[in-house]
Design a protein around this motif. Structure first.
Motif, PDB file in Angstrom:
ATOM      1  N   GLN A   4      39.604  37.624  46.449  1.00 22.83           N
ATOM      2  CA  GLN A   4      39.630  39.083  46.282  1.00 22.83           C
ATOM      3  C   GLN A   4      40.645  39.445  45.217  1.00 22.83           C
ATOM      4  O   GLN A   4      41.815  39.596  45.491  1.00 22.83           O
ATOM      5  CB  GLN A   4      40.028  39.736  47.612  1.00 22.83           C
ATOM      6  N   ASN A   5      40.197  39.571  43.991  1.00 24.56           N
ATOM      7  CA  ASN A   5      41.138  39.980  42.953  1.00 24.56           C
ATOM      8  C   ASN A   5      40.449  40.879  41.942  1.00 24.56           C
ATOM      9  O   ASN A   5      39.272  41.217  42.071  1.00 24.56           O
ATOM     10  CB  ASN A   5      41.754  38.750  42.272  1.00 24.56           C
ATOM     11  N   ARG A   6      41.196  41.274  40.934  1.00 25.01           N
ATOM     12  CA  ARG A   6      40.686  42.183  39.901  1.00 25.01           C
ATOM     13  C   ARG A   6      39.407  41.674  39.265  1.00 25.01           C
ATOM     14  O   ARG A   6      38.454  42.402  39.046  1.00 25.01           O
ATOM     15  CB  ARG A   6      41.727  42.288  38.796  1.00 25.01           C
ATOM     16  N   TRP A   7      39.452  40.381  38.974  1.00 28.97           N
ATOM     17  CA  TRP A   7      38.359  39.731  38.270  1.00 28.97           C
ATOM     18  C   TRP A   7      37.047  39.898  39.053  1.00 28.97           C
ATOM     19  O   TRP A   7      36.022  40.308  38.523  1.00 28.97           O
ATOM     20  CB  TRP A   7      38.748  38.263  38.096  1.00 28.97           C
ATOM     21  N   THR A   8      37.124  39.585  40.362  1.00 32.78           N
ATOM     22  CA  THR A   8      35.948  39.725  41.203  1.00 32.78           C
ATOM     23  C   THR A   8      35.505  41.185  41.267  1.00 32.78           C
ATOM     24  O   THR A   8      34.315  41.487  41.228  1.00 32.78           O
ATOM     25  CB  THR A   8      36.286  39.228  42.622  1.00 32.78           C
ATOM     26  N   ASP A   9      36.497  42.077  41.346  1.00 30.84           N
ATOM     27  CA  ASP A   9      36.195  43.506  41.355  1.00 30.84           C
ATOM     28  C   ASP A   9      35.386  43.898  40.130  1.00 30.84           C
ATOM     29  O   ASP A   9      34.405  44.621  40.223  1.00 30.84           O
ATOM     30  CB  ASP A   9      37.508  44.305  41.342  1.00 30.84           C
ATOM     31  N   ILE A  10      35.832  43.398  38.975  1.00 31.51           N
ATOM     32  CA  ILE A  10      35.146  43.745  37.728  1.00 31.51           C
ATOM     33  C   ILE A  10      33.697  43.270  37.799  1.00 31.51           C
ATOM     34  O   ILE A  10      32.772  44.016  37.479  1.00 31.51           O
ATOM     35  CB  ILE A  10      35.858  43.104  36.519  1.00 31.51           C
TER      36      ILE A  10
END
Lengths: 487, 450, 265
Positions: free
Chosen positions: B258-264
């Motif tokens: 769960q991090n920014r990258w996955t969010d993007i």
């Protein structure tokens, strides 16, 4: 197709590698599976994976890059001074490629021998006819420059193919040998294979990002190209749309934006009340059987392809409207295609979109709200109008924005139903056109991508993309916030 | 709590519950009106659906009937085989122009044999009755069997689209005054030919199996070839979007931190799902055709573009089915020492499979009906007269696709093509219907509630 | 005359507000309430107690026909409000609910301002002649629910911004605003902390002066604190009904005794 054969060979090597790897691992453990770190099949898979994947990647990249390199190389060899006035290098290159392909095909089909293909004397042979006979039609006779370049092209391509075969096979065999030499009972084969699989999964997820990047690049580069040829302000503030491929086009986007907006507004004026009322009825009034019957029926409307709606607009709704509002009736309408035609049909298409989104939104309003209102003696409609809809408002606004973005991006209905004339008018019974319809009309046919008339389609696409993306992001943000509120 | 006072005089006078107050009546009336508007909205929606379906069926059903003429053609050796040696090479040199007069003469003799009274007296007067494709049909038969020459063979030939339209009610006597392709005498003759049994309507297999035809031969056009085009595109879409979609979903649902990258990636996917399809067409045009030089109009390119378009749909539905598998299953597998990868591939994925397949079928159905991106990669304007010869041609050779073919027909000037367009829609919708039914059956049959 | 007898006489002197006779409630095939007979007195707090799933909330909801909103629910028997059968065909539940208000387990203020929350009932029932009238009703109700001093400066702030206890008192104010005769409360304190619970309980005691209050509660202490009469439900049956003091000190039914002493629950 040498590339295809090469791929088959690599895959066959990988298959062989699988069995050798598996056997080697078993042998290193003297046939006792329990001594192995991983299951035997993982050792096999490990070898197969390392044999096939890197080699196939090299193959794919090479296949894509080689034509670009060869193209650039050959284009550099063509003496620009020898080109006729006004002839574009890109056009010459596409001829060169066709001639090269044709020669290849002629050799493959036996119309020319390998020797003959390599030494063609334009004076003695009607090359155009020969190529025509193998299915490669040329627009004009082959010039000396083109033929020379084509021969260069063939030569470079052939060299490239050989180099590719050698490199790919070396990569495959090399890695296969290396992995096999590493294979013994201590090797953590499962971990390596799983890491490989994970990389594959990540790359699959990356395709979504790549698609977006692809969209943005293809729009941005061509749009920049367009604005080099056409003024920025004339495009955004111009009120005339009159492309002519002969030059001197007026390419103002305003009439197109107006048509898009007008049609979308009519569509929403149809879809929002009907869709919203339908959603309210389905979620608050309808008994279970009625809901089970009516909801799927409405959703059929959403599953019907847009081409069907386009035809419906062109051949059913348009003529019907014309009978009422046209010359025989009120006399407001000249032709069957009009803003109203496209708007109405698009509205019908959007009904289930609005209703099922709103249905979800209304259902997520907590039951305690309804209880509170009924407990005070409110009727259902009072509860809906004064409690549920205000509570659901942000979500519904989000749904309407998503529907608006759908309407703005819709193509087939407007291409068939709205007409082709770009104009700024308030009469909804006049034909107008939209951004999407003009993208289609500017990019279909055999236009080359060098003229502003074709490139304008990309800046139209950019405009469309930016507008719909903005709407979507905003709408999804609102809906997400709304859902969080009730979670 | 001294402020807790409710003045007793404000309590309303006691009224009976058994008589509705005026205000209640008014409120109930507005309730009824509101409810009626809800019912009205649903009724309107269903009404639109019915109008749409009725208009599709009533306009399109005609495409499945076609008028044929039974014409006895005397295959004159003097015209078809001047050397008289039945050499196939020589016979093949006779073009369709050599056959046309023979067919017209054949029709004239059929008219005379049936004692039909008509002001049309010459063979040429009757040429408008017969499809321009007839000569090709006869020629092919003769080329494949030269022994027919010299005989009188009865051929079942297509009537021209005007005659066909007249018998279907599309072409009217009033309407043909300006039409140079047919005249009233010829229509009279048509009626008599029907009476004499020479002209008759029959089921139009050629529409389902045939290829597109040129602008002037509407009677000959069929949707079969573009159906193949669609089939090859769907093979590409299925072959790419299912594995890629499932792999991407597994990563995002099971492995991604769960991090920014996955969010993007996630935001990106939900936005891609809402990008207008025409933009995918632009992408296909500039990446696959402009940049990668893949062939225009090829089902492969169409399939690639539709794959990119369907991926978000498939990813979203696959993730939902993966999410529906309870974590206890994963824990159970991990608990007995399976690796994360094994727990996903051995346990979670098989359990999620019915949901994934349902989502994929629905995604495919969407892709099958999509038109706009196909217009940009050149799957229209191309007249697909021949079905692809082999598998590679099926993917690489120019072709059309069902929705693009329908669009093409809708744009043509001859109203005879409109009937074909509607008829094509019937087939398209039948495909979509059966795909959705399969999806529903899959869901019903394998749906598991935890 | 001791205190006990005084209270008893006071209770007896109250007139009967709601009278339930042989009430049966069915959810589909489930028989949820069986043969309930009960008389609920005016200007009295009546508590319904019993273990979870005993039917006390279900029965409460039949008193203002809130169960009408559930399709599969069916009620038999008679429930009379001031002698009139509320399940009579001529009765409009909308009118009934104006007379029999309800407060719910979880505070459920509408996503509107505090003022609009309270004004909602008067507006739909047309109780106010003018804006000034409405202002007065809102103020009176908020005072009645003992929350006026806390919110008078922010009447137009959203009701959802209040604390849990304040929200519940706002919901009580909202129910009081339609001038009901009976106030039904379905575990009104179960979502509140002890301090907020205390405030709401004080309020319930004051409400008794104007309304007949029926409260469903999980907590026997709460029933003992706020109610004058108590009904004990078990498995859909009304086991025992009587004066609160008597039920808690001297139950006649062994099941009541087991529940009160904590053996079933």
């Amino acid at each position: 197709m040498p590339a295809l054969w090469l791929a088959v060979i690599v895959l066959a090597l990988a298959g062989i590698g699988y069995f050798i790897g598996r056997a080697r691992a078993l042998k290193s453990a003297d046939g006792d599976i329990r001594l192995l770190h991983s299951l035997p099949s993982y050792y096999g898979s490990n070898v197969a994976m390392l044999t096939a994947v890197p080699a196939l990647l090299v193959l794919i990249v090479w296949t894509i890059v080689q034509p670009l390199v060869v193209n650039m190389h050959v284009a550099g060899l063509i003496p620009v001074s020898e080109l006729d006035e006004g002839v574009n290098l890109n056009l010459v290159m596409s001829d060169v490629r066709r001639v090269a392909e044709g020669l290849q095909a002629a050799v493959a089909q036996g119309a020319l021998s390998v020797q003959a293909a390599a030494n063609i004397d334009l004076g003695a042979v009607d090359l155009r006819a020969i190529l025509g006979s193998v299915g490669v039609a040329l627009g004009s006779d082959v010039t000396m420059v083109t033929l020379d370049a084509a021969q260069q092209y063939r030569g470079a391509t052939a060299t490239g193919q050989i180099a590719m075969t050698v490199v790919v096979l070396m990569v495959a065999l090399g890695l296969m040998g290396y992995t096999l030499s590493k294979t013994n009972k201590e090797l953590r084969a499962r971990n390596i294979v799983e890491r490989g699989v994970k990389i594959a999964l990540i790359s699959a997820a990356m395709i979504a990002i790549l698609t977006t990047i692809g969209i943005i690049f293809s729009l941005v580069f061509n749009t920049i190209e367009f604005f080099r040829m056409y003024s920025f302000s004339d495009f955004f503030f111009g009120t005339t749309w009159a492309p002519s491929f002969g030059g001197g086009s007026a390419l103002g986007v305003l009439p197109l934006l107006w048509g898009t907006l007008y049609i979308s507004l009519i569509a929403l004026a149809v879809a929002v009340p009907i869709g919203l009322f339908a959603a309210v009825y389905l979620s608050e009034y309808a008994s279970r059987p009625v809901r089970a019957f009516a909801k799927p029926l409405l959703e059929i409307l959403a599953g019907i392809p847009t081409i069907v709606y386009g035809l419906f607009a062109l051949l059913t709704v348009g003529p019907l409207l014309q009978r009422v509002f046209g010359d025989g009736g009120l006399g407001w309408m000249d032709a069957a295609s009009s803003v109203m035609t496209a708007g109405l049909v698009m509205g019908i298409m959007l009904i289930p979109f609005v209703s099922s989104l709103s249905d979800d939104i209304i259902n997520s309003v907590p039951q305690t709200m309804r209880d509170g209102s009924y407990g005070l003696g409110a009727t259902r409609s009072e509860t809906i109008r004064q409690v549920i809809l205000p509570a659901a408002l942000p979500g519904i606004v989000g749904a309407i924005l998503l529907a608006a973005s759908r309407a703005i991006g819709e193509t087939m209905i407007v291409v068939l139903g709205a007409g082709a004339a770009a104009r700024l008018s308030l009469n909804p019974f006049e034909a107008m056109t939209t951004v999407t319809a003009k993208i289609v009309s500017q990019l279909t046919g055999d236009a080359d991508f060098a003229s502003p008339e074709a490139l304008v389609a990309f800046s139209l696409g950019m405009t469309l993309f930016v507008i719909t993306l903005g709407l979507n992001i905003f709408a999804l943000y609102i809906v997400r916030k709304y859902r969080e509120q009730y979670e | 709590m001294t402020d807790a006072t409710v003045s007793p005089e404000k309590t309303p006078k006691r009224s009976s519950l058994h008589t509705a107050s005026d205000r209640t009546k008014k409120r109930n009336a507005s309730e009824t009106r509101f409810k009626a508007m809800g019912i009205g909205a649903i009724a309107l929606g269903i009404f639109f659906l019915i109008v749409l379906l009725v208009s599709i069926i009533s306009n399109g059903i005609g495409a499945y009937q076609q008028t044929y003429l039974q014409v006895p053609v005397y295959l004159d050796p003097a015209k078809l085989d001047k050397n008289g040696n039945r050499d196939p090479a020589d016979i093949a040199k006779v073009s369709t122009f050599g056959y046309t007069p023979l067919i017209q003469a054949g029709l004239l003799s059929a008219v005379q044999d049936a004692n039909i009274d008509t002001p049309l007296q010459t063979a040429r007067d009757m040429k408008n009755l017969i499809s321009a494709s007839a000569a090709n049909v006869v020629r092919q038969d003769v080329v494949s069997d030269p022994n027919l020459i010299g005989q009188t063979v009865t051929f079942k030939l297509l009537a021209s689209s005007r005659v066909d339209g007249y018998l279907k009610g599309r072409v009217t006597r009033e309407g043909v005054a300006e039409d140079k392709n047919i005249n009233v005498d010829q229509l009279d003759l048509t009626d008599k030919l029907v009476d004499a049994g020479i002209a008759a309507k029959g089921f139009n297999w050629a529409f389902i199996t045939g290829s597109d035809a040129s602008e002037s031969r509407a009677e000959q056009a069929g949707i079969g070839t573009s159906m193949l085009g669609s089939l090859f595109m769907m093979l590409v879409v299925l072959g790419l979007s299912l594995p890629i979609g499932v792999a991407a979903s597994i990563y995002l649902e099971e492995f991604a931190p769960q991090n920014r990258w996955t969010d993007i990636i996630e935001v990106n996917i939900s936005n891609l799902a809402a990008v207008p399809s025409i933009v995918f067409g632009i992408l296909g045009l500039s990446v696959f055709i402009q940049f990668m030089h893949l062939p225009q109009s090829a089902p492969l390119v169409g399939g690639l573009v539709l794959t990119l378009m369907t991926l978000p749909t498939i990813i979203i539905s696959t993730r939902a089915s993966l999410k529906a598998v309870p974590p206890s299953i994963r824990d159970a597998a991990l608990g007995i020492g399976a690796s994360k990868m094994q727990s996903v591939f051995h346990h979670v994925l098989p359990l999620a499979m019915p949901g994934i397949l349902t989502g994929t079928i629905i995604g495919l159905a969407q892709a099958l009906g999509e038109t706009a991106p196909l217009l940009l990669i050149g799957m229209i304007g191309y007249i697909a007269t021949n079905p692809p010869g082999n598998l590679i041609d099926g993917f690489m050779a120019p072709n059309s696709a069902m929705p693009a073919q329908i669009y093409e027909w809708a744009k043509r000037a001859d109203p005879a093509y409109y009937e074909r367009a509607w008829g094509g829609i019937i087939i398209l919708l039948l495909f979509l219907l059966s795909m959705n039914i399969i999806a529903i059956i899959l869901r019903r049959k394998f749906e598991r509630r935890w | 005359m001791n205190d006990m007898r005084l209270t008893e006489r006071k209770v007896d002197s109250k007139e009967i507000k709601i009278e339930a006779r042989d009430v049966q409630v069915f959810y589909g095939d489930t028989h949820a309430i069986k043969d309930v007979n009960v008389d609920i007195l005016d200007k009295t707090v009546t508590a319904f107690i019993g273990p979870s799933g005993c039917g006390k909330s279900t029965f409460l909801r039949t008193l203002n026909r809130m169960n009408d909103t559930i399709d599969i629910c069916r009620v038999e028997g008679a429930i009379n409000l001031d002698g009139e059968d509320i399940y009579d065909k001529r009765v409009d539940p909308v009118q009934l609910r104006a007379k029999v208000g309800m407060v719910f387990q979880k505070p459920n203020p509408f996503p509107k301002s505090i003022y609009d929350n309270v004004a909602y009932g008067p507006r739909i029932h047309g109780l106010a002649q003018s804006k000034a009238d409405l202002d007065e009703i809102v103020e009176r109700s908020l005072r009645g629910a003992a929350i006026w001093n806390e919110v008078k400066d922010r009447l137009h702030a959203p009701g959802t911004g209040l604390s849990g206890g304040q929200q519940q008192r706002l919901c009580i104010a909202r129910a009081v605003a339609t001038s009901p005769e009976v106030l039904l409360m379905d575990e009104p304190c179960s979502a509140l902390d002890p301090i907020a619970t205390g405030q709401v309980e004080d309020l319930i005691d004051e409400l008794r002066e104007k309304f007949s209050v029926v409260i469903v509660t999980h907590s026997m202490q709460q029933a003992a604190r706020v109610s004058q009469r108590t009904a004990f439900f078990h498995l859909g049956n009304l086991v025992e009904y009587g004066e609160t003091g008597q039920i808690f000190t001297n139950p006649t039914d062994p099941r009541t005794e087991s529940y009160i002493t904590g053996r079933i629950g």
